[in-house]
Motif scaffolding. Structure first.
Motif, PDB file in Angstrom:
ATOM      1  N   VAL A 130      20.168  -9.843  14.974  1.00 30.72           N
ATOM      2  CA  VAL A 130      20.745 -11.043  15.585  1.00 30.72           C
ATOM      3  C   VAL A 130      20.002 -12.235  15.015  1.00 30.72           C
ATOM      4  CG1 VAL A 130      21.042 -12.328  17.728  1.00 30.72           C
ATOM      5  CG2 VAL A 130      21.412  -9.873  17.711  1.00 30.72           C
ATOM      6  N   ASN A 131      20.752 -13.242  14.583  1.00 32.04           N
ATOM      7  CA  ASN A 131      20.167 -14.467  14.063  1.00 32.04           C
ATOM      8  C   ASN A 131      20.640 -15.632  14.915  1.00 32.04           C
ATOM      9  OD1 ASN A 131      18.868 -13.257  11.807  1.00 32.04           O
ATOM     10  ND2 ASN A 131      20.853 -13.105  10.831  1.00 32.04           N
ATOM     11  N   MET A 132      19.697 -16.434  15.404  1.00 27.04           N
ATOM     12  CA  MET A 132      20.027 -17.627  16.181  1.00 27.04           C
ATOM     13  C   MET A 132      19.547 -18.836  15.372  1.00 27.04           C
ATOM     14  SD  MET A 132      18.899 -16.238  19.893  1.00 27.04           S
ATOM     15  CE  MET A 132      20.048 -17.067  20.938  1.00 27.04           C
ATOM     16  N   PHE A 133      20.476 -19.713  15.030  1.00 27.19           N
ATOM     17  CA  PHE A 133      20.164 -20.848  14.179  1.00 27.19           C
ATOM     18  C   PHE A 133      19.726 -22.035  15.012  1.00 27.19           C
ATOM     19  CE2 PHE A 133      23.244 -18.213  11.983  1.00 27.19           C
ATOM     20  CZ  PHE A 133      22.628 -18.036  10.766  1.00 27.19           C
ATOM     21  N   LYS A 134      18.596 -22.639  14.645  1.00 26.97           N
ATOM     22  CA  LYS A 134      18.087 -23.815  15.333  1.00 26.97           C
ATOM     23  C   LYS A 134      18.571 -25.069  14.607  1.00 26.97           C
ATOM     24  CE  LYS A 134      13.608 -21.961  16.819  1.00 26.97           C
ATOM     25  NZ  LYS A 134      12.183 -22.248  16.675  1.00 26.97           N
ATOM     26  N   GLU A 135      18.444 -26.208  15.264  1.00 31.02           N
ATOM     27  CA  GLU A 135      18.868 -27.467  14.671  1.00 31.02           C
ATOM     28  C   GLU A 135      17.949 -27.916  13.539  1.00 31.02           C
ATOM     29  OE1 GLU A 135      19.460 -30.482  17.552  1.00 31.02           O
ATOM     30  OE2 GLU A 135      20.936 -29.312  18.676  1.00 31.02           O
ATOM     31  N   ILE A 166      15.848 -17.906  14.435  1.00 28.04           N
ATOM     32  CA  ILE A 166      15.163 -16.894  15.241  1.00 28.04           C
ATOM     33  C   ILE A 166      15.834 -15.570  14.896  1.00 28.04           C
ATOM     34  CG2 ILE A 166      14.580 -16.076  17.535  1.00 28.04           C
ATOM     35  CD1 ILE A 166      14.886 -18.939  18.512  1.00 28.04           C
ATOM     36  N   HIS A 167      15.077 -14.669  14.299  1.00 26.60           N
ATOM     37  CA  HIS A 167      15.606 -13.415  13.771  1.00 26.60           C
ATOM     38  C   HIS A 167      15.126 -12.246  14.631  1.00 26.60           C
ATOM     39  CE1 HIS A 167      16.964 -10.540  10.763  1.00 26.60           C
ATOM     40  NE2 HIS A 167      15.783  -9.953  10.848  1.00 26.60           N
ATOM     41  N   PHE A 168      16.076 -11.487  15.191  1.00 25.46           N
ATOM     42  CA  PHE A 168      15.786 -10.285  15.961  1.00 25.46           C
ATOM     43  C   PHE A 168      16.232  -9.091  15.141  1.00 25.46           C
ATOM     44  CE2 PHE A 168      16.404 -13.521  19.196  1.00 25.46           C
ATOM     45  CZ  PHE A 168      15.404 -13.250  20.107  1.00 25.46           C
ATOM     46  N   LYS A 169      15.332  -8.146  14.914  1.00 21.82           N
ATOM     47  CA  LYS A 169      15.694  -6.922  14.205  1.00 21.82           C
ATOM     48  C   LYS A 169      15.783  -5.804  15.233  1.00 21.82           C
ATOM     49  CE  LYS A 169      14.794  -4.538   9.968  1.00 21.82           C
ATOM     50  NZ  LYS A 169      14.062  -4.550   8.734  1.00 21.82           N
ATOM     51  N   ASN A 170      16.907  -5.109  15.283  1.00 14.94           N
ATOM     52  CA  ASN A 170      17.206  -4.048  16.254  1.00 14.94           C
ATOM     53  C   ASN A 170      16.966  -4.508  17.696  1.00 14.94           C
ATOM     54  OD1 ASN A 170      17.893  -2.208  14.218  1.00 14.94           O
ATOM     55  ND2 ASN A 170      15.758  -1.626  13.958  1.00 14.94           N
TER      56      ASN A 170
END
Length: 155
Positions: free
Chosen positions: A61-66, A71-75
Motif C-alpha cells: 500500500v502506498n499513501m502519497f503525501k503532499e 508512506i509505503h506499507f509492505k504486506n
C-alpha cells in the motif's frame, strides 16, 4: 564428585536468587516490555464495531503525501467496510521518497502525484543541465593541434 558440583553450580546460576548465600532473598525476574497483543485486540474490536471485513492478498500500500514523499506499507493488514467507505491499513509503514518507488508505482499515480513527478523530473533536468553546462567540453572530441606529436609521449 566434581561432575556433580559443576551441575550444582549451573543450577545455582539459573536460580532466581540474586546472591549465592542461603539467606539471600529471591528476586523477581525482569520482564521485557509488554507486547502489542492487547493493542491488536483493541484495534480488531473497534474495526468489528465498524463492520469491517479483512481483505486478503494485498502485497503493498502506498499513501502519497503532499510534500512528495510516500508512506509505503509492505504486506499490510487491511480491513474495509465498502458501504461506509472505511478502510483501515495497519502494519509497519516507511517514509520513502517518490523517486525510490517510481518504476513500480507509475500505474498508481493520480493527477496530483503526476504533477509532483513532473516537477521532480524538471528539477533533475535542471540539475543535470547545470552540471552539464560546466563540463560540456569534456564530452566533445578535442580539436587537433598542428605540429604536436603525442606518440612520443605515450612511449
Amino acid at each position: 564428585m566434581a561432575d556433580i558440583q559443576e551441575r550444582l553450580k549451573k543450577l545455582g546460576a539459573q536460580s532466581a536468587r540474586s546472591g549465592t548465600g542461603k539467606g539471600t532473598p529471591r528476586r523477581a525476574a525482569k520482564r521485557g516490555p509488554a507486547r502489542s497483543g492487547a493493542d491488536d485486540k483493541k484495534l480488531l474490536q473497534t474495526l468489528k464495531k465498524l463492520n469491517t471485513q479483512p481483505i486478503q492478498a494485498i502485497e503493498e500500500v502506498n499513501m502519497f503525501k503532499e510534500d512528495g514523499n510516500v508512506i509505503h506499507f509492505k504486506n499490510p493488514k487491511v480491513n474495509a467496510s465498502v458501504p461506509s467507505n472505511t478502510f483501515a491499513i495497519y502494519g509497519n509503514g516507511e517514509d520513502k521518497d517518490l523517486t525510490e518507488l517510481v518504476p513500480g508505482i507509475l500505474n498508481q499515480l493520480g493527477p496530483d502525484s503526476l504533477a509532483s513527478l513532473r516537477k521532480l523530473a524538471e528539477s533533475y533536468q535542471a540539475m543535470s543541465k547545470a552540471e552539464g553546462g560546466e563540463g560540456e567540453d569534456d564530452d566533445e572530441i578535442p580539436e587537433l593541434v598542428e605540429g604536436e606529436n603525442f606518440e612520443s609521449k605515450v612511449e
